[in-house]
Design a protein around this motif. Structure first.
Motif, PDB file in Angstrom:
ATOM      1  N   SER A 120     -64.069  -1.396 102.950  1.00  0.00           N
ATOM      2  CA  SER A 120     -63.394  -1.136 101.677  1.00  0.00           C
ATOM      3  C   SER A 120     -64.298  -0.371 100.724  1.00  0.00           C
ATOM      4  O   SER A 120     -65.498  -0.621 100.660  1.00  0.00           O
ATOM      5  N   LEU A 121     -63.683   0.543  99.997  1.00  0.00           N
ATOM      6  CA  LEU A 121     -64.361   1.275  98.933  1.00  0.00           C
ATOM      7  C   LEU A 121     -63.668   0.910  97.626  1.00  0.00           C
ATOM      8  O   LEU A 121     -62.461   1.112  97.480  1.00  0.00           O
ATOM      9  N   ARG A 122     -64.435   0.351  96.690  1.00  0.00           N
ATOM     10  CA  ARG A 122     -63.882   0.005  95.380  1.00  0.00           C
ATOM     11  C   ARG A 122     -64.238   1.099  94.380  1.00  0.00           C
ATOM     12  O   ARG A 122     -65.364   1.580  94.355  1.00  0.00           O
ATOM     13  N   ILE A 123     -63.253   1.471  93.571  1.00  0.00           N
ATOM     14  CA  ILE A 123     -63.410   2.552  92.603  1.00  0.00           C
ATOM     15  C   ILE A 123     -63.036   2.038  91.220  1.00  0.00           C
ATOM     16  O   ILE A 123     -62.006   1.376  91.055  1.00  0.00           O
ATOM     17  N   LYS A 124     -63.874   2.339  90.249  1.00  0.00           N
ATOM     18  CA  LYS A 124     -63.559   2.031  88.853  1.00  0.00           C
ATOM     19  C   LYS A 124     -63.493   3.353  88.110  1.00  0.00           C
ATOM     20  O   LYS A 124     -64.520   3.988  87.849  1.00  0.00           O
ATOM     21  N   LEU A 125     -62.277   3.811  87.805  1.00  0.00           N
ATOM     22  CA  LEU A 125     -62.080   5.094  87.158  1.00  0.00           C
ATOM     23  C   LEU A 125     -62.536   5.052  85.709  1.00  0.00           C
ATOM     24  O   LEU A 125     -62.751   3.988  85.133  1.00  0.00           O
ATOM     25  N   SER A 126     -62.661   6.234  85.111  1.00  0.00           N
ATOM     26  CA  SER A 126     -63.095   6.341  83.718  1.00  0.00           C
ATOM     27  C   SER A 126     -61.891   6.225  82.786  1.00  0.00           C
ATOM     28  O   SER A 126     -60.762   6.011  83.231  1.00  0.00           O
ATOM     29  N   ASN A 127     -62.117   6.429  81.500  1.00  0.00           N
ATOM     30  CA  ASN A 127     -61.035   6.415  80.517  1.00  0.00           C
ATOM     31  C   ASN A 127     -60.466   7.804  80.267  1.00  0.00           C
ATOM     32  O   ASN A 127     -59.565   7.955  79.447  1.00  0.00           O
ATOM     33  N   ASP A 128     -60.995   8.814  80.966  1.00  0.00           N
ATOM     34  CA  ASP A 128     -60.568  10.195  80.761  1.00  0.00           C
ATOM     35  C   ASP A 128     -59.645  10.633  81.901  1.00  0.00           C
ATOM     36  O   ASP A 128     -60.038  10.620  83.067  1.00  0.00           O
ATOM     37  N   TRP A 165     -60.994  -2.361  88.722  1.00  0.00           N
ATOM     38  CA  TRP A 165     -61.378  -1.848  90.034  1.00  0.00           C
ATOM     39  C   TRP A 165     -60.138  -1.632  90.908  1.00  0.00           C
ATOM     40  O   TRP A 165     -59.216  -2.446  90.909  1.00  0.00           O
ATOM     41  N   THR A 166     -60.138  -0.542  91.651  1.00  0.00           N
ATOM     42  CA  THR A 166     -59.105  -0.242  92.639  1.00  0.00           C
ATOM     43  C   THR A 166     -59.765  -0.254  94.010  1.00  0.00           C
ATOM     44  O   THR A 166     -60.828   0.345  94.195  1.00  0.00           O
ATOM     45  N   THR A 167     -59.144  -0.938  94.983  1.00  0.00           N
ATOM     46  CA  THR A 167     -59.736  -1.056  96.309  1.00  0.00           C
ATOM     47  C   THR A 167     -59.008  -0.167  97.309  1.00  0.00           C
ATOM     48  O   THR A 167     -57.783  -0.257  97.447  1.00  0.00           O
ATOM     49  N   LEU A 168     -59.759   0.683  97.995  1.00  0.00           N
ATOM     50  CA  LEU A 168     -59.219   1.506  99.074  1.00  0.00           C
ATOM     51  C   LEU A 168     -59.635   0.889 100.394  1.00  0.00           C
ATOM     52  O   LEU A 168     -60.829   0.681 100.645  1.00  0.00           O
ATOM     53  N   ILE A 227     -67.541   7.282  86.792  1.00  0.00           N
ATOM     54  CA  ILE A 227     -66.716   6.603  87.796  1.00  0.00           C
ATOM     55  C   ILE A 227     -67.640   5.817  88.722  1.00  0.00           C
ATOM     56  O   ILE A 227     -68.566   6.370  89.314  1.00  0.00           O
ATOM     57  N   ALA A 228     -67.380   4.515  88.818  1.00  0.00           N
ATOM     58  CA  ALA A 228     -68.230   3.637  89.639  1.00  0.00           C
ATOM     59  C   ALA A 228     -67.640   3.469  91.031  1.00  0.00           C
ATOM     60  O   ALA A 228     -66.422   3.410  91.200  1.00  0.00           O
ATOM     61  N   LEU A 229     -68.520   3.394  92.027  1.00  0.00           N
ATOM     62  CA  LEU A 229     -68.121   3.175  93.423  1.00  0.00           C
ATOM     63  C   LEU A 229     -68.903   2.004  93.992  1.00  0.00           C
ATOM     64  O   LEU A 229     -70.103   1.862  93.732  1.00  0.00           O
ATOM     65  N   ARG A 230     -68.241   1.163  94.790  1.00  0.00           N
ATOM     66  CA  ARG A 230     -68.883   0.043  95.472  1.00  0.00           C
ATOM     67  C   ARG A 230     -68.303  -0.076  96.874  1.00  0.00           C
ATOM     68  O   ARG A 230     -67.123   0.199  97.090  1.00  0.00           O
ATOM     69  N   LEU A 231     -69.131  -0.525  97.812  1.00  0.00           N
ATOM     70  CA  LEU A 231     -68.672  -0.750  99.186  1.00  0.00           C
ATOM     71  C   LEU A 231     -68.578  -2.242  99.473  1.00  0.00           C
ATOM     72  O   LEU A 231     -69.472  -3.006  99.099  1.00  0.00           O
ATOM     73  N   ASP A 232     -67.515  -2.649 100.150  1.00  0.00           N
ATOM     74  CA  ASP A 232     -67.342  -4.029 100.590  1.00  0.00           C
ATOM     75  C   ASP A 232     -67.280  -4.067 102.110  1.00  0.00           C
ATOM     76  O   ASP A 232     -66.873  -3.095 102.743  1.00  0.00           O
TER      77      ASP A 232
END
Length: 199
Positions: free
Chosen positions: A131-139, A3-6, A74-79
């Motif tokens: 915060s917006l958390r992003i989980k990128l794909s493998n592509d 996960w990457t946090t913006l 691509i997954a997105l989550r809000l914190d």
């Protein structure tokens, strides 16, 4: 992928689709709203990056954002989601005693402003952070296309009605851990007026 946090900050008052009568504490910022904004900006920038065929555009969009037949890669989550507040005539609206014609009243329009009551909907105030958390794909291609849409959204767009007129502008203040990509670095790079002109 990890996960990457913006870290995001609201720059201009953000109006969502909240029911003005409900006044509940549910967050006005939701992942589906962000996905919708990102889809719009993906379509806006896709042609400049080689996706010009409508069928190919749909395939690329489906791969990035998902559809009824395919989950998003691509997954997105809000914190720490913000809550909207309800103030009839906040200071930022301006004008002499908040009455009479004023630029902010015009920008708010009839849907958000009443000449006697003031604002008709709750809003997320400027300087609110979440915060917006992003989980990128493998592509790599999918990730780059997603990040281009993300960059365009945070640079030129916002959240709220499509006719938001500058309300709901959001900026990225930091990118914490996770993925490394030049676009993510660019999100938090300040620019001079000359650099904006070149861009």
């Amino acid at each position: 992928m990890i996960w990457t946090t913006l870290r995001l900050r609201v720059l201009t008052p953000l109006f969502s689709g909240d029911d003005p009568k409900a006044m509940d504490v549910d967050s006005p910022i939701r992942v589906p709203s962000i996905r919708g904004a990102l889809r719009f900006w993906f379509r806006a920038v896709a042609a400049g990056h080689g996706v010009t065929n409508i069928s190919e555009l749909w395939k690329a969009e489906q791969q990035i954002f998902g559809s009824t037949n395919l989950p998003s890669s691509i997954a997105l989550r809000l914190d720490n989601q913000p809550t909207a507040i309800s103030i009839g005539k906040p200071d930022w609206v301006g004008g002499p005693n908040h009455r009479g014609p004023h630029g902010a009243h015009y920008l708010l329009g009839q849907g958000l402003w009443h000449f006697q009551r003031g604002l008709t909907r709750p809003f997320v105030p400027p300087a609110t952070e979440f915060s917006l958390r992003i989980k990128l794909s493998n592509d790599t291609t999918t990730n780059t296309r997603f990040l281009l849409a993300l960059w365009a959204w945070l640079t030129y767009g916002g959240l709220g009605a499509r006719t938001r007129r500058g309300f709901g502008q959001i900026a990225c203040t930091a990118v914490d851990n996770g993925a490394t990509h030049p676009i993510l670095t660019d999100l938090v790079t300040p620019r001079t007026a000359r650099q904006w002109t070149k861009l």
